[in-house]
Design an enzyme around this catalytic site. Structure first.
Site, mmCIF file in Angstrom:
data_model
loop_
_atom_site.group_PDB
_atom_site.id
_atom_site.type_symbol
_atom_site.label_atom_id
_atom_site.label_comp_id
_atom_site.label_asym_id
_atom_site.label_seq_id
_atom_site.Cartn_x
_atom_site.Cartn_y
_atom_site.Cartn_z
ATOM 1 N N SER A 126 -0.840 -3.962 -13.620
ATOM 2 C CA SER A 126 -1.689 -3.599 -14.463
ATOM 3 C C SER A 126 -2.016 -4.672 -15.490
ATOM 4 C CB SER A 126 -1.129 -2.315 -15.176
ATOM 5 O OG SER A 126 -1.075 -1.339 -14.197
ATOM 6 N N PHE A 142 0.591 -0.756 -7.045
ATOM 7 C CA PHE A 142 0.310 0.575 -7.304
ATOM 8 C C PHE A 142 -0.848 0.656 -8.591
ATOM 9 C CE2 PHE A 142 4.716 0.738 -5.913
ATOM 10 C CZ PHE A 142 4.534 1.095 -4.847
ATOM 11 N N CYS A 143 -0.841 -0.316 -9.275
ATOM 12 C CA CYS A 143 -1.894 -0.059 -10.399
ATOM 13 C C CYS A 143 -2.220 -1.371 -10.759
ATOM 14 C CB CYS A 143 -1.287 0.797 -11.592
ATOM 15 S SG CYS A 143 -2.804 1.214 -12.866
ATOM 16 N N PRO A 144 -3.488 -1.978 -10.640
ATOM 17 C CA PRO A 144 -4.609 -1.183 -10.086
ATOM 18 C C PRO A 144 -4.695 -0.781 -8.805
ATOM 19 C CG PRO A 144 -5.077 -3.465 -10.303
ATOM 20 C CD PRO A 144 -3.721 -3.561 -10.817
#
Lengths: 381, 78
Positions: free
Chosen positions: A296, B15-17
């Site tokens: 992220s 897992f993220c993004p």
């Protein structure tokens, strides 16, 4: 001979690395054995997660901004300037206002920027809350909101991947409290075939959105906006008419990377996923949004990377030791699920997150964090 | 599927993004005709990527299974 650490970028990652190293090596800096210099284009730091609250009149801009110099540990030099090009062979950084800065070790923490140009019509037809100006413009639009159709779109890549969900759930409750929810249609669109990229978050968010009466439009990658007709169109061929378009714009890395010929497509730096070194360069490190890592783009990632990187930099600066500490992909995100409840997710490269039930306590934890973030930046928390 | 011009993305542990977001990002930056190969250990990728490719009009080339991860290839068609 004095070892020189230069950090480009005075956002969360850059400030935290500077302060962690600066506090650890305070004695060496005082004795002139090591120097730590932070270069930033802005003289103020802006707490970007606060933009979400500005939109709903829950925080004021002045609460989000502080001078960089006030946030730096003693002994760290701050250079207010823009880096123009990194000369990795000569170990120096050319800048806009003064002589090049030389370094022994370089840290790149230049973040990411909105790429509005990638979507024709978006700048004219859309709103966003990923800049302070954008958040204030959206706040003004909401102050006048009497009902209509709000469409939320999500660009790729973007930072803070839970913010689209947070905005949607907060807007739903805000509209109810304003008494205009029955005149308001909310469409939450997403690039993938579900409501979030993380499967467990999608499994949780789908029913939550449905319970709030939010329509979910999947496989929607915004390709263009027609500001005159108020239509958002996807590359998959779907058109969504809107009264208010709230876009999470696609992001790109700072152009310093491309002018220095150090980045790949999108201006992202190819970075070792554990050591955080720039691939092919043992004396350059990258953290935060600027990397090409599949993690992220979020403040918490920059924070956890900064802790690991600072430990490695201290070893490198004092003993010349190679990176011993590994970043494991750790991330932590609060998720506001309305105006007085929140949940959170925590995950790393090996462990996907689960989503606990939302509580009032987590919401207040987040509210508290919003006000003590400064202590975190100063590396004293 | 050996292709020197292919873009390879190691999205294992993402897992993220997530691998599919990484694929979309790469497809957007690729040339028409170029192949994007994603390495993924997310079991959902095998299901989602063919669906998205069909919806977005790109050519899904297939999945190579390598034990604990998959190698998924898509050609940019337009």
């Amino acid at each position: 001979m004095r070892k020189r650490l230069l950090i480009i970028g005075a956002g969360t990652g850059g400030l935290m690395v500077a302060n962690f190293v600066g506090r650890d090596l305070h004695g060496e800096i005082e004795r002139g054995e090591i120097s730590v210099t932070l270069m930033g284009e802005q003289e103020v730091y802006t707490y970007q997660p606060g933009f979400l609250y500005v939109v709903f009149d829950l925080m004021r801009p002045a609460q989000l901004i502080r001078p960089v110099r006030e946030l730096l540990a003693p002994g760290i030099a701050f250079v207010h300037d823009r880096a123009l090009r990194i000369d990795a062979q000569a170990h120096k950084v050319l800048r806009a206002q003064g002589d090049p800065l030389e370094y022994d070790i370089l840290v790149i923490a230049t973040g990411s920027n909105l790429n509005l140009q990638e979507v024709p019509g978006l700048a004219e037809g859309g709103h966003w809350f990923y800049t302070l100006d954008g958040a204030l413009r959206l706040r003004d639009a909401l102050r006048n909101w009497q009902g209509g159709k709000l469409v939320l779109t999500v660009g790729v890549p973007h930072k803070c991947p839970v913010a689209p969900l947070e905005f949607t759930m907060m807007f739903d409750e805000w509209a109810r409290l304003r008494g205009v929810r029955d005149k308001t249609e909310i469409v939450y669109s997403y690039p993938l075939g579900r409501a979030h990229s993380i499967q467990s978050v999608a499994d949780w968010a789908g029913p939550e959105l449905e319970a709030r009466g939010v329509r979910v439009e999947t496989f929607f990658n915004l390709e263009s906006v027609d500001p005159a007709k108020h239509v958002a169109s996807s590359l998959e061929g779907t058109d969504l008419p809107y009264d208010l378009l709230v876009a999470i714009p696609p992001h790109q890395g700072d152009e310093l990377g491309s002018t220095s010929h150090l980045t790949e497509a999108g201006n992202w730096y190819p970075t070792d996923r554990h050591a955080l070194s720039l691939q092919g360069h043992e004396d350059i490190f990258v953290l935060g949004d600027a990397t090409n890592l599949p993690v992220s783009k979020a403040g918490s990632v920059a924070h956890f990377e900064a802790e690991v990187l600072a430990d490695n930099l201290v070893g490198l600066l004092t003993e010349g030791s190679p990176p011993l500490h590994h970043y494991n992909g750790r991330a932590f995100c609060f998720i506001e699920t309305g105006l007085d409840r929140a949940t959170f997710i925590s995950f790393d490269y090996e462990h996907p997150p689960t989503v606990p039930g939302a509580t009032n306590a987590v919401h207040w934890f987040k509210q508290t964090y919003n006000r003590i973030h400064w202590a975190n930046l100063k590396a004293v928390m | 599927m050996a292709d020197d011009s292919a873009i390879r993305i190691d999205a294992r542990g993402s897992f993220c993004p997530g691998p599919m977001m990484e694929l979309i990002r790469a497809i957007k930056g690729a040339s028409v005709g170029q192949v994007v190969v994603v390495l993924s250990n997310d079991s959902g990728s095998k299901r989602d990527i063919p669906l998205w490719s069909q919806k977005a009009g790109h050519e899904f080339l297939g999945v190579e299974e390598h034990g604990d991860y998959d190698e998924i290839s898509v050609r940019k068609s337009h």
